[in-house]
Structure formats: structure tokens, C-alpha cells
Design a protein around this motif. Structure first.
Motif, short mmCIF file in Angstrom:
data_model
loop_
_atom_site.label_atom_id
_atom_site.label_comp_id
_atom_site.label_asym_id
_atom_site.label_seq_id
_atom_site.Cartn_x
_atom_site.Cartn_y
_atom_site.Cartn_z
N LEU A 68 -11.54 37.73 -26.47
CA LEU A 68 -12.88 37.35 -27.27
C LEU A 68 -12.92 36.11 -27.92
CD1 LEU A 68 -13.10 40.94 -29.37
CD2 LEU A 68 -14.39 40.15 -27.46
N PRO A 69 -12.19 35.39 -28.50
CA PRO A 69 -12.09 33.77 -28.79
C PRO A 69 -12.45 33.15 -27.76
CG PRO A 69 -10.08 34.86 -29.95
CD PRO A 69 -10.55 35.99 -28.90
N LEU A 70 -11.70 33.47 -26.55
CA LEU A 70 -11.96 32.66 -25.24
C LEU A 70 -13.46 32.78 -24.59
CD1 LEU A 70 -8.46 32.84 -23.45
CD2 LEU A 70 -9.62 30.70 -24.51
N CYS A 71 -13.93 34.10 -24.93
CA CYS A 71 -15.22 34.32 -24.32
C CYS A 71 -16.18 33.55 -25.30
CB CYS A 71 -15.15 35.84 -24.55
SG CYS A 71 -16.94 36.34 -23.67
N GLY A 72 -16.11 33.67 -26.67
CA GLY A 72 -16.89 32.87 -27.54
C GLY A 72 -17.10 31.56 -27.24
N LEU A 73 -15.80 30.83 -26.93
CA LEU A 73 -15.49 29.28 -26.68
C LEU A 73 -16.28 29.00 -25.27
CD1 LEU A 73 -14.35 26.99 -27.62
CD2 LEU A 73 -12.36 27.37 -26.19
N LEU A 74 -16.17 30.10 -24.32
CA LEU A 74 -16.74 29.67 -23.14
C LEU A 74 -18.39 30.14 -23.21
CD1 LEU A 74 -13.98 31.03 -20.61
CD2 LEU A 74 -14.53 28.59 -21.02
N LEU A 75 -18.95 30.94 -24.15
CA LEU A 75 -20.40 31.11 -23.90
C LEU A 75 -20.95 30.00 -24.73
CD1 LEU A 75 -20.27 34.90 -24.55
CD2 LEU A 75 -21.22 33.71 -22.47
N ALA A 76 -20.42 29.52 -25.78
CA ALA A 76 -21.06 28.51 -26.76
C ALA A 76 -21.83 27.48 -25.98
CB ALA A 76 -19.99 28.00 -27.56
N PRO A 77 -21.25 26.67 -24.99
CA PRO A 77 -22.25 25.87 -24.19
C PRO A 77 -23.28 26.37 -23.40
CG PRO A 77 -19.99 26.04 -23.22
CD PRO A 77 -19.97 26.82 -24.45
N LEU A 78 -23.18 27.44 -22.86
CA LEU A 78 -24.07 28.22 -22.21
C LEU A 78 -25.47 28.89 -22.82
CD1 LEU A 78 -21.74 30.36 -19.92
CD2 LEU A 78 -22.75 28.11 -19.47
N ARG A 79 -25.07 28.97 -24.00
CA ARG A 79 -26.12 29.78 -25.14
C ARG A 79 -27.64 28.73 -24.95
NH1 ARG A 79 -25.05 33.91 -28.12
NH2 ARG A 79 -22.73 34.37 -28.36
N SER A 80 -27.66 27.53 -24.91
CA SER A 80 -28.63 26.58 -24.95
C SER A 80 -29.38 26.55 -23.39
CB SER A 80 -28.35 25.53 -25.65
OG SER A 80 -27.57 24.51 -24.63
N ARG A 81 -28.47 26.82 -22.66
CA ARG A 81 -28.84 26.57 -21.13
C ARG A 81 -29.49 27.74 -20.38
NH1 ARG A 81 -24.17 23.10 -21.49
NH2 ARG A 81 -24.80 21.05 -21.26
#
Length: 184
Positions: free
Chosen positions: A34-47
Motif C-alpha cells: 500500500l505505501p509503495l502503491c500510494g508513492l507510485l500513484l502520486a505523480p500519476l494523479r495530475s496526469r
């Protein structure tokens, strides 16, 4: 909808928390995924738009769940075998994470801690009340020196998935009761 999705994220816990060792295993995997998924999703949210973000969360969650399964196989083949059906369900908390409104890179940490805590709590209660033991099969995670911690009584209903639903419902009712007392 958000609350029901958060509850759906607890689905991996219902089948694999009949033993505390299995609960510790799935909890540790959740703390990895879960923390790794949150970390990898963070830059994708705006794109990405919502639909594409959900798809990205499913792919990222699937990859991370596979990595967790492979890592678990390296550490303990018995525990990996016991959890092999439930590790792919770690995609559900990743999906809930993608659909949340939070945008920080550390958004996965809080759900991961809650997931691990609920896993350990359910695992301890189900094993203690259902099997009448605690740390049965501890040798799967801690080595052969930890085997043989068993009692002789229990309520077998709590070791099945239905018992997991019952205990989870009781824990949620207890949590809701305490939250209502705080609101007054």
C-alpha cells in the motif's frame, strides 16, 4: 461509496486471518504494497483521469502484490503457500487508494497501518477463540524453535470466513460505538 470501498479493501483479511501467523504475513505484505502503491500513484494523479488512474492502480497493485508474493516465497514457503490465494486481493486496497481524494505520496501509509492492525487483531482473535491457540504454525515465520504453542479448546466457527465476518462486524460496531461517544 467511499466507505463501502474502504470496507471492500478489507476483503483479503476475511479468508486469511484464521491464524495469527497468516494475519502477520498478510499485514506485512499490506505494509509493503500500500505505501509503495500510494508513492507510485502520486505523480500519476495530475496526469491521468479517474478511469485511467483506476487502471494504473490495478496494474501497480498487481505488480506489487506479485512482488510481495515472491518475497514471501523467499522468506517462508509454507506461509506463502497459505496466503497464495489472498495476496492478489491486495489489489482491492490499492483500488480504494486510487479512488480516494488524497493526493500525497504518503497516502498509502495510513491505510496500510490500518490494514495491518486489523489483520493482526482479527488473526489473534480468530485463532485464540476459534482454535484455542496462539501462534500456531509460528515456525512458518519464526523458524522451528517457535512451534508447539497450542491450547486444546476453541470455537471452530471463528476459524471460517463466516467467523471472520462476525468478528469484523463486532469490531466495526465497537469502533462505531466509541466514535459516537467521542462525538457527544
Amino acid at each position: 461509496m467511499k466507505r463501502s470501498l474502504q470496507l471492500l479493501a478489507l476483503a483479503p483479511l476475511l479468508g486469511c486471518t484464521d491464524l495469527l501467523i497468516k494475519a502477520l504475513g498478510i499485514g506485512l505484505c499490506g505494509l509493503l504494497v500500500l505505501p509503495l502503491c500510494g508513492l507510485l500513484l502520486a505523480p500519476l494523479r495530475s496526469r491521468l483521469h479517474d478511469n485511467h488512474l483506476v487502471l494504473a492502480a490495478l496494474v501497480i497493485g498487481g505488480i506489487l502484490a506479485s512482488v510481495a508474493a515472491l518475497t514471501l516465497q523467499l522468506l517462508s514457503t509454507e506461509l506463502a503457500g497459505a496466503l497464495e490465494l489472498f495476496l492478489p486481493l491486495l489489489i482491492l486496497p490499492c483500488l480504494a487508494l486510487a479512488l480516494s481524494d488524497q493526493n500525497s505520496a504518503l497516502d498509502g501509509l495510513r491505510p496500510a497501518l490500518i490494514f495491518a492492525l486489523v489483520a493482526v487483531l482479527l488473526g489473534a482473535l480468530r485463532e485464540l477463540l476459534g482454535h484455542g491457540s496462539l501462534f500456531a504454525h509460528a515456525d512458518w515465520l519464526l523458524g522451528p524453535a517457535a512451534s508447539g504453542w497450542h491450547w486444546s479448546t476453541g470455537m471452530p466457527l471463528l476459524t471460517h470466513a463466516a467467523g471472520g465476518f462476525i468478528l469484523l462486524g463486532l469490531l466495526l460496531a465497537l469502533l462505531r460505538h466509541f466514535n459516537q461517544d467521542d462525538a457527544r
